[in-house]
Motif scaffolding. Structure first.
Motif, PDB file in Angstrom:
ATOM      1  N   MET A 252       0.842  -1.185   0.000  1.00 26.34           N
ATOM      2  CA  MET A 252       0.000   0.000   0.000  1.00 26.34           C
ATOM      3  C   MET A 252       0.884   1.244   0.000  1.00 26.34           C
ATOM      4  SD  MET A 252      -3.457   1.284   1.526  1.00 26.34           S
ATOM      5  CE  MET A 252      -4.091  -0.214   0.925  1.00 26.34           C
ATOM      6  N   GLU A 253       0.481   2.266  -0.795  1.00 29.86           N
ATOM      7  CA  GLU A 253       1.260   3.494  -0.891  1.00 29.86           C
ATOM      8  C   GLU A 253       1.350   4.204   0.452  1.00 29.86           C
ATOM      9  OE1 GLU A 253      -0.671   5.947  -3.824  1.00 29.86           O
ATOM     10  OE2 GLU A 253       0.404   5.001  -5.466  1.00 29.86           O
ATOM     11  N   GLN A 254       2.544   4.658   0.781  1.00 31.98           N
ATOM     12  CA  GLN A 254       2.780   5.427   1.994  1.00 31.98           C
ATOM     13  C   GLN A 254       2.936   6.902   1.621  1.00 31.98           C
ATOM     14  OE1 GLN A 254       3.386   4.286   5.489  1.00 31.98           O
ATOM     15  NE2 GLN A 254       2.115   2.684   4.588  1.00 31.98           N
ATOM     16  N   LEU A 255       2.247   7.771   2.374  1.00 36.08           N
ATOM     17  CA  LEU A 255       2.324   9.208   2.166  1.00 36.08           C
ATOM     18  C   LEU A 255       2.857   9.867   3.430  1.00 36.08           C
ATOM     19  CD1 LEU A 255      -1.194   9.829   0.545  1.00 36.08           C
ATOM     20  CD2 LEU A 255       0.962   9.270  -0.611  1.00 36.08           C
ATOM     21  N   LYS A 256       3.531  11.006   3.270  1.00 35.14           N
ATOM     22  CA  LYS A 256       3.942  11.809   4.417  1.00 35.14           C
ATOM     23  C   LYS A 256       2.709  12.519   4.946  1.00 35.14           C
ATOM     24  CE  LYS A 256       8.419  12.810   2.358  1.00 35.14           C
ATOM     25  NZ  LYS A 256       9.154  13.841   1.614  1.00 35.14           N
TER      26      LYS A 256
ATOM     27  N   ASN B 287       4.613   8.973   8.504  1.00 36.75           N
ATOM     28  CA  ASN B 287       4.103   8.364   7.278  1.00 36.75           C
ATOM     29  C   ASN B 287       2.870   7.528   7.608  1.00 36.75           C
ATOM     30  OD1 ASN B 287       6.305   9.472   5.989  1.00 36.75           O
ATOM     31  ND2 ASN B 287       7.443   7.564   5.852  1.00 36.75           N
ATOM     32  N   GLU B 288       1.923   7.478   6.679  1.00 35.19           N
ATOM     33  CA  GLU B 288       0.716   6.657   6.827  1.00 35.19           C
ATOM     34  C   GLU B 288       0.338   6.107   5.462  1.00 35.19           C
ATOM     35  OE1 GLU B 288      -0.873   5.644   9.411  1.00 35.19           O
ATOM     36  OE2 GLU B 288      -0.345   7.067  10.995  1.00 35.19           O
TER      37      GLU B 288
ATOM     38  N   GLU C 226       0.903  15.696   0.878  1.00 33.02           N
ATOM     39  CA  GLU C 226       1.389  16.480  -0.261  1.00 33.02           C
ATOM     40  C   GLU C 226       0.920  15.907  -1.592  1.00 33.02           C
ATOM     41  OE1 GLU C 226       5.729  18.202   0.586  1.00 33.02           O
ATOM     42  OE2 GLU C 226       5.628  16.025   0.690  1.00 33.02           O
ATOM     43  N   THR C 227       0.624  16.831  -2.518  1.00 30.46           N
ATOM     44  CA  THR C 227       0.338  16.449  -3.900  1.00 30.46           C
ATOM     45  C   THR C 227       1.123  17.353  -4.842  1.00 30.46           C
ATOM     46  OG1 THR C 227      -1.633  17.852  -3.931  1.00 30.46           O
ATOM     47  CG2 THR C 227      -1.964  15.495  -3.447  1.00 30.46           C
ATOM     48  N   PHE C 228       1.221  16.901  -6.070  1.00 28.24           N
ATOM     49  CA  PHE C 228       1.893  17.627  -7.146  1.00 28.24           C
ATOM     50  C   PHE C 228       0.827  17.979  -8.179  1.00 28.24           C
ATOM     51  CE2 PHE C 228       3.953  17.644 -11.294  1.00 28.24           C
ATOM     52  CZ  PHE C 228       5.074  18.422 -11.077  1.00 28.24           C
ATOM     53  N   HIS C 229       0.650  19.268  -8.467  1.00 31.64           N
ATOM     54  CA  HIS C 229      -0.328  19.725  -9.462  1.00 31.64           C
ATOM     55  C   HIS C 229       0.416  20.477 -10.554  1.00 31.64           C
ATOM     56  CE1 HIS C 229      -4.042  19.806  -6.572  1.00 31.64           C
ATOM     57  NE2 HIS C 229      -3.391  18.659  -6.546  1.00 31.64           N
TER      58      HIS C 229
ATOM     59  N   THR D 237       8.572   8.412   0.018  1.00 31.92           N
ATOM     60  CA  THR D 237       9.974   8.282  -0.390  1.00 31.92           C
ATOM     61  C   THR D 237      10.388   9.331  -1.426  1.00 31.92           C
ATOM     62  OG1 THR D 237       9.306   6.701  -2.079  1.00 31.92           O
ATOM     63  CG2 THR D 237      10.020   5.801   0.058  1.00 31.92           C
ATOM     64  N   GLU D 238       9.456  10.234  -1.782  1.00 34.22           N
ATOM     65  CA  GLU D 238       9.712  11.192  -2.858  1.00 34.22           C
ATOM     66  C   GLU D 238       9.836  12.623  -2.337  1.00 34.22           C
ATOM     67  OE1 GLU D 238       7.506   9.454  -6.757  1.00 34.22           O
ATOM     68  OE2 GLU D 238       6.167  10.262  -5.225  1.00 34.22           O
ATOM     69  N   THR D 239      10.478  13.455  -3.147  1.00 31.82           N
ATOM     70  CA  THR D 239      10.494  14.893  -2.924  1.00 31.82           C
ATOM     71  C   THR D 239       9.398  15.508  -3.795  1.00 31.82           C
ATOM     72  OG1 THR D 239      11.993  15.376  -4.749  1.00 31.82           O
ATOM     73  CG2 THR D 239      13.002  14.837  -2.604  1.00 31.82           C
TER      74      THR D 239
END
Length: 191
Positions: free
Chosen positions: A1-5, A16-17, A30-33, A69-71
């Motif tokens: 399952m994807e982990q998000l900050k 992380n969850e 966080e999201t990227f738009h 795991t991403e910036t």
């Protein structure tokens, strides 16, 4: 399952969850738009009819969650994955962070949306769409979209760049971002 900050409302990192818990409990993440723009048009995507969330609605040109795991800069993969465009970093401009919430039954999406403009002109042949994510790409006149986002008009015309079909759409045809999100993006488009 994807982990998000996960962050507090002041954008301070907490932990992380997994993505399901983040959306179930309405935790900030966080999201990227990325909005593709040129001097005259804004490119918008129509989400695939098979998408789990908001199928068939219009949305940001390319967007997605930033994994634990991403910036923020790694979010550029969304443009490449969804639209098949190899990104020229010199045309990508950070426009800051917009807090954005979408609240539905059993789904609360609280985002720190890292907003970018990608300034370039595109032809249909430049795109290779990820079909399970994106059904089509449309252009809307920049001024018209600004007017829609600040509630000065109720509808705008958009053109499917692949087959030239014209559609008239309103905010109800978009993924239901907060009014504040649309207003801040309209301000960014004016810069």
């Amino acid at each position: 399952m994807e982990q998000l900050k996960v962050f507090d409302e002041n954008y301070t990192y907490l932990r992380n969850e997994n993505r399901a818990k983040v959306h179930c409990e309405g935790l900030w993440h966080e999201t990227f738009h990325c909005w593709l723009v040129d001097d005259q048009f804004v490119y918008i995507q129509k989400r695939s009819a098979i998408k789990k969330d908001f199928p068939g609605l219009f949305d940001i040109t390319a967007a997605g969650h930033i994994l634990s795991t991403e910036t923020v800069a790694d979010g550029i993969r969304e443009v490449e994955e969804e639209l098949g465009i190899e990104v020229d970093i010199t045309k990508l401009h950070s426009k800051g962070v917009v807090q954005n919430s979408i609240k539905l039954p059993n789904f609360i999406d609280r985002e720190f949306s890292n907003v970018f403009l990608y300034d370039s002109t595109f032809a249909a042949s430049d795109f290779s769409l990820q079909q399970e994510e994106v059904e089509s790409v449309h252009v809307v006149e920049r001024k018209a979209l600004i007017d829609l986002f600040v509630n000065e008009v109720m509808t705008v015309k958009c053109i499917n760049i692949f087959d030239g079909t014209l559609a008239e759409i309103g905010l109800s045809d978009f993924v239901p971002h907060e009014r504040n999100y649309f207003e801040q993006v309209a301000h960014i488009f004016k810069e």
